[in-house]
Design an enzyme around this catalytic site. Sequence first.
Site, PDB file in Angstrom:
ATOM      1  N   GLY A 287      92.719 -10.636  22.270  1.00  0.00           N
ATOM      2  CA  GLY A 287      92.271  -9.480  21.491  1.00  0.00           C
ATOM      3  C   GLY A 287      92.871  -9.344  20.116  1.00  0.00           C
TER       4      GLY A 287
ATOM      5  N   ARG B 242      76.744 -13.471  15.610  1.00  0.00           N
ATOM      6  CA  ARG B 242      77.609 -12.293  15.442  1.00  0.00           C
ATOM      7  C   ARG B 242      77.050 -11.236  14.483  1.00  0.00           C
ATOM      8  NH1 ARG B 242      82.272 -11.960  14.088  1.00  0.00           N
ATOM      9  NH2 ARG B 242      83.036 -10.728  15.807  1.00  0.00           N
TER      10      ARG B 242
ATOM     11  N   TYR C 139      76.533  -7.970  16.660  1.00  0.00           N
ATOM     12  CA  TYR C 139      77.591  -6.948  16.496  1.00  0.00           C
ATOM     13  C   TYR C 139      77.611  -6.347  15.095  1.00  0.00           C
ATOM     14  CZ  TYR C 139      79.597 -10.024  20.158  1.00  0.00           C
ATOM     15  OH  TYR C 139      79.808 -10.820  21.254  1.00  0.00           O
TER      16      TYR C 139
ATOM     17  N   CYS D  56      62.090 -16.310  14.337  1.00  0.00           N
ATOM     18  CA  CYS D  56      61.032 -15.293  14.325  1.00  0.00           C
ATOM     19  C   CYS D  56      61.535 -13.986  14.937  1.00  0.00           C
ATOM     20  CB  CYS D  56      59.828 -15.813  15.078  1.00  0.00           C
ATOM     21  SG  CYS D  56      59.274 -17.362  14.374  1.00  0.00           S
TER      22      CYS D  56
HETATM   23  N1  LLP Z   1      90.992 -12.829  27.718  1.00  0.00           N
HETATM   24  C1  LLP Z   1      89.905 -12.272  28.268  1.00  0.00           C
HETATM   25  C2  LLP Z   1      89.951 -11.868  29.673  1.00  0.00           C
HETATM   26  C3  LLP Z   1      88.746 -12.081  27.494  1.00  0.00           C
HETATM   27  O1  LLP Z   1      87.675 -11.516  28.041  1.00  0.00           O
HETATM   28  C4  LLP Z   1      88.741 -12.486  26.137  1.00  0.00           C
HETATM   29  C5  LLP Z   1      87.554 -12.308  25.313  1.00  0.00           C
HETATM   30  C6  LLP Z   1      89.899 -13.089  25.615  1.00  0.00           C
HETATM   31  C7  LLP Z   1      91.006 -13.242  26.427  1.00  0.00           C
HETATM   32  C8  LLP Z   1      89.988 -13.574  24.190  1.00  0.00           C
HETATM   33  O2  LLP Z   1      89.797 -12.537  23.298  1.00  0.00           O
HETATM   34  P1  LLP Z   1      90.117 -12.767  21.740  1.00  0.00           P
HETATM   35  O3  LLP Z   1      91.583 -13.080  21.609  1.00  0.00           O
HETATM   36  O4  LLP Z   1      89.279 -13.884  21.266  1.00  0.00           O
HETATM   37  O5  LLP Z   1      89.742 -11.487  21.100  1.00  0.00           O
HETATM   38  N2  LLP Z   1      81.827 -12.504  21.398  1.00  0.00           N
HETATM   39  C9  LLP Z   1      82.668 -11.459  20.857  1.00  0.00           C
HETATM   40  C10 LLP Z   1      84.027 -11.441  21.481  1.00  0.00           C
HETATM   41  C11 LLP Z   1      83.978 -11.306  22.988  1.00  0.00           C
HETATM   42  C12 LLP Z   1      85.333 -11.469  23.603  1.00  0.00           C
HETATM   43  C13 LLP Z   1      85.224 -11.617  25.081  1.00  0.00           C
HETATM   44  N3  LLP Z   1      86.470 -11.758  25.742  1.00  0.00           N
HETATM   45  C14 LLP Z   1      82.745 -11.633  19.337  1.00  0.00           C
HETATM   46  O6  LLP Z   1      82.069 -12.494  18.799  1.00  0.00           O
HETATM   47  O7  LLP Z   1      83.445 -10.873  18.684  1.00  0.00           O
END
Ligand code: LLP
Length: 419
Positions: free
Chosen positions: A235, A309, A313, A339
């Site tokens: 996150g 993205r 989003y 399209c």
């Molecule tokens: N751990 C778990 C359990 C997760 O569900 C995720 C991401 C991460 C770690 C890694 O999160 P990060 O460090 O990358 O924020 N597609 C979206 C992001 C979805 C994230 C899903 N889970 C985007 O393009 O922003």
Amino acid sequence: MGQGVLTVEGVSLRAIAEAVGTPVYVYSAGHIREQYRALAAALAPVRHRICYSVKANGNLVILGMMRSLGAGVDIVSSGELARALAAGFTGADVVFSGVGKTADEMEAALQAGVGMINVESEEELDVLAEVAGRLGVVARVAIRVNPEVTVDTHPYTTTGTKGKKFGVAYDEAEELALRASRTPALALIGLAMHIGSGITETAPFVDALLKVLDVVHGLRGRGVASLTTIDLGGGLGIRYRESDRPLDVNAYADAVLPHLATSGLSLVVEPGRFLVGNAGVLLTRVLYRKKSGGRMIAVVDAGMTDLIRPSHYQAYHEISVDGGDGRPSVPYDVVGPICESGDFFALDRELPELKRGDLLRLGGAGAYGFVMTSTYNARPRPPEVLVDRDRFALVRERETPEDLMRGECLEPPWRSVSR
Ligand code: LLP
């Protein structure tokens, strides 16, 4: 953003585009190493493991780099497990999260000897115990707690607020963990959380950690002595535009580590975006320009199928124009060929005046870029290129229309079944 001659490390993007065509993803090995080392240094005061979140970018070469750096992996499916194993990780390097693991996926994970399975519901716990029992192994589990904290990020990437599908509801977590600790086929080794993605403040991590530590204390008070690990999830937010204030990893470490130190637990983190987000760009060329309803529209050869993205989003990705320096600035809608009206990268964005054939760089595309591609409109997926200093390598070929037809047929191979 600079609009001069665009490069990644020592390689000109024009050279890459000419060699492999557009659209193409380009990743910087150097940036990934820097991000990894910065995070590892920040977490150095405690026993920790950085388990790279494969879902952010699962290219084998990137996984191999993570392994060389000393990372483990966070996976969410048996497909990601297969990738991790193919990249040379062992089962012990793997944390398996995910809200809907199938029994088959659990079996594959247990056979690979995964280090920790993060369980997200009571029913899942029962299935895991059953699968482990059948295989005659003991599954190392963590309970993923939903700490029910407020996080200021896009609603689609918030996971740790009340009522979300992720994790075990806060008021049920302790009981479920206790049950896990008393189930013979399971070894309760940790508690886990992941409160969302793209978080730029430290406070929600601390709030969530304190709530999870309360569960740890509750469990210890009830005689559970097996906990070794706390998994803080991923996150960590990054900078997508110049005005963004990304999470400072040292501030993150300063905020969370002191609370952990007293618990005696070792730390797992699961960053994805932080490690690879700004290591990647998507290159695309301007196909056509037109005016419509007073707007200037630039149609490019990448679309929402290549980078979803902005459409999904409303995410902001910086756009730079190779050789765009010194041109007058014009507001453009930068759109793809798909399209769908939602197929855009930027609306009303001030850019150097564009010409047909201009090469554009979309920034911040290393995480959740290629992995979220689709083949809608029968568009083969773009290739991926890795740059390291003054060299580049094609690390995934461009897909072909034939690739997309694999497994199909013209004549259905009917099978008769009796009623
Ligand atoms: N751990 C778990 C359990 C997760 O569900 C995720 C991401 C991460 C770690 C890694 O999160 P990060 O460090 O990358 O924020 N597609 C979206 C992001 C979805 C994230 C899903 N889970 C985007 O393009 O922003």
